[in-house]
Design a protein around this motif. Structure first.
Motif, PDB file in Angstrom:
ATOM      1  N   ASP A   6       0.848  -1.096   0.070  1.00  6.36           N
ATOM      2  CA  ASP A   6       0.039   0.061   0.003  1.00  6.36           C
ATOM      3  C   ASP A   6       0.762   1.310  -0.203  1.00  6.36           C
ATOM      4  O   ASP A   6       0.378   2.414   0.088  1.00  6.36           O
ATOM      5  CB  ASP A   6      -0.968   0.072   1.085  1.00  6.36           C
TER       6      ASP A   6
ATOM      7  N   LYS B  59       1.448   2.478  -6.879  1.00 10.93           N
ATOM      8  CA  LYS B  59       0.815   1.995  -5.508  1.00 10.93           C
ATOM      9  C   LYS B  59       1.225   0.725  -5.480  1.00 10.93           C
ATOM     10  O   LYS B  59       0.417  -0.258  -6.311  1.00 10.93           O
ATOM     11  CB  LYS B  59      -0.525   2.609  -5.007  1.00 10.93           C
TER      12      LYS B  59
ATOM     13  N   LYS C  24       0.054  -2.946  -4.753  1.00  8.63           N
ATOM     14  CA  LYS C  24      -1.327  -3.526  -4.370  1.00  8.63           C
ATOM     15  C   LYS C  24      -1.007  -4.990  -3.800  1.00  8.63           C
ATOM     16  O   LYS C  24      -1.965  -5.442  -2.752  1.00  8.63           O
ATOM     17  CB  LYS C  24      -2.222  -3.419  -5.349  1.00  8.63           C
ATOM     18  N   GLN C  25      -0.214  -5.704  -4.287  1.00 10.82           N
ATOM     19  CA  GLN C  25       0.089  -7.020  -3.811  1.00 10.82           C
ATOM     20  C   GLN C  25       1.782  -7.405  -3.698  1.00 10.82           C
ATOM     21  O   GLN C  25       2.476  -6.731  -4.330  1.00 10.82           O
ATOM     22  CB  GLN C  25      -0.443  -8.015  -4.719  1.00 10.82           C
TER      23      GLN C  25
ATOM     24  N   GLU D 164       0.061  -0.547  -9.195  1.00 10.90           N
ATOM     25  CA  GLU D 164      -0.679   0.239 -10.106  1.00 10.90           C
ATOM     26  C   GLU D 164      -0.385   1.807 -10.143  1.00 10.90           C
ATOM     27  O   GLU D 164       0.137   2.453  -9.432  1.00 10.90           O
ATOM     28  CB  GLU D 164      -2.299   0.229  -9.299  1.00 10.90           C
TER      29      GLU D 164
END
Length: 437
Positions: free
Chosen positions: A378, A422, A424-425, A434
């Motif tokens: 994040d 960003k 995400k995983q 992303e």
């Protein structure tokens, strides 16, 4: 005369660069490079001998290619021709062999063969020792955004298990002027990443009486171009004397915060048996000092598990090292017994023991590397998009710490750009980001 040539490459980034040089020299002489062996007239296998498993795989590949294309000229280059000449010729007596010190002679070798001039003396010449600077040569990069630059050949070590030293020999540092000119040329042609590579970057210049790596890096990093530099593997015994200067170098925004130091074992007993001239405490000090300055730095290391004299206690020390220092990149090798080496004369451990220890090390690495990546979840970070993957609309990027970040986009123009993403995983070996719009 047909001129289509197919090249298959194995091994390190230096060997990848050797293939780029081979392609450049061939294309300069009006040969055409193809990715399809079916239409090629000449097949080149650029080999590696670091790991026994890889060596076996390559020999099987040579055997298969020899059967599939019995009437095509097959050339074996890289590290294997000099150490494995006899076994290679048993696979295929019609092979042409090009030694690691004759990469720039590829066109001459083919010409001699086609002109029926390849007698015994010339065949031996192409396997002979010589100092060859693989720098400032014509080359066809695999990725135009990435410039792989070799700064030396050979090393100053005498590791008990290593077969490569027999091929590459003692350290031979290339001209710093040529390295700098190669870097300038590649940057002016669109490269955005510079990979500095050799068997041991930290030993650069020692054959001339003085460590010259810091001076070389300062010259490269002072170039006005916009680029990132990835410094490859450094042996600890040569990095340690220049540790403070190297940490200062790493403060430059142009250098990836990526440190590759191959410990090979966390046991001082095994390091002594391996003839590695340092103690594990040196590695610990180096990592701690780098992490103090660069908390998110990517640490890469290599370990050989199952060395013939390795005890269960030695294995536990490897486990403890991974638990404590949590390397992000972990190159694990099962001990390969090369007959031409000192270690090859020792009684090997049972394969079941080696496999068990390798499994335990890899399982722990995956766990600790995943823990390391949690801090990026994040988080918004800046990345450089350096490659289009084989997956539809998926691009590969690198952050400032050289972590792999995969990004999905249908915008082809993002290749070669710096973007904010960003995370995400997260995974063991990569993260998924992303694009922030």
């Amino acid at each position: 005369m047909n001129n289509f040539i197919y090249i298959e490459t194995y091994g390190c980034s230096a060997n990848q660069n050797n293939s780029e040089i081979i392609k450049g020299l061939l294309m300069q002489s009006n040969y055409q490079i193809t990715n399809n062996p079916d239409i090629a007239d000449i097949l080149i296998i650029n080999t590696c001998i670091v790991k026994g498993k890889t060596e076996t795989k390559i020999k099987r590949r040579i055997q298969d290619i020899s059967k599939i294309y019995p009437n095509k000229l097959l050339i074996i280059s890289g590290c294997m021709p000099e150490t494995d000449k006899n076994s290679l010729m048993k696979i295929n007596p019609k092979l042409l062999l090009l030694g690691i010190n004759h990469t720039k002679d590829i066109v001459k070798l083919i010409t001699d063969f086609r002109d029926n001039q390849l007698d015994e003396d010339k065949t031996n010449f192409y396997l002979s020792k010589q100092k060859e600077e693989k720098i400032f040569c014509p080359k066809i990069p695999n990725n135009k955004l990435i410039s792989i630059i070799q700064i030396s050949e050979g090393c100053r070590g005498d590791c008990s298990y290593c077969k490569v030293k027999q091929v590459k020999g003692a350290l031979f540092s290339y001209s710093s002027d040529k390295i700098l000119n190669q870097t300038k040329s590649d940057l002016s042609q669109g490269a955005k990443e510079i990979w500095i590579t050799s068997q041991d970057n930290a030993s650069y210049g020692l054959d001339r009486g003085k460590n010259q790596l810091i001076e070389l890096l300062n010259q490269i990093l002072s170039l006005k171009h916009n680029f990132k530099l990835r410094l490859g593997m450094m042996n600890l015994n040569h990095l340690y004397p220049i540790l403070n200067e190297m940490i200062e170098i790493y403060k430059n925004k142009k250098i990836y915060k990526f440190l590759h130091i191959p410990i090979q074992s966390a046991s001082n007993n095994i390091l002594k048996d391996m003839n590695r001239p340092y103690k594990i405490e040196i590695a610990e000090e180096i990592i701690n000092k780098f992490k103090k300055q660069f908390p998110d730095i990517t640490i890469a290391t290599d370990i050989i598990t199952g060395y013939p004299t390795e005890t269960e206690q030695d294995h536990k020390q490897n486990i403890e090292f991974i638990n404590e220092f949590k390397p992000d990149v972990f190159n694990l090798s099962k001990f390969s017994s090369h007959k031409q080496t000192k270690a090859g004369k020792l009684q090997p451990l049972d394969k079941n023991i080696i496999n068990k220890r390798a499994g335990e090390l890899m399982e722990l690495h995956r766990k600790t590397a995943m823990q390391n990546k949690q801090k990026f979840k994040d988080k918004t970070i800046n990345v450089f998009i350096n490659k289009k993957t084989n997956l539809p609309y998926v691009y590969r990027a690198r952050d400032d710490n050289y972590n792999i970040v995969l990004i999905k986009s249908n915008d082809k123009s993002i290749l070669g750009k710096n973007l904010d993403v960003k995370i995400k995983q997260i995974g063991v070996y990569h993260m998924i980001g992303e694009i922030i719009k």
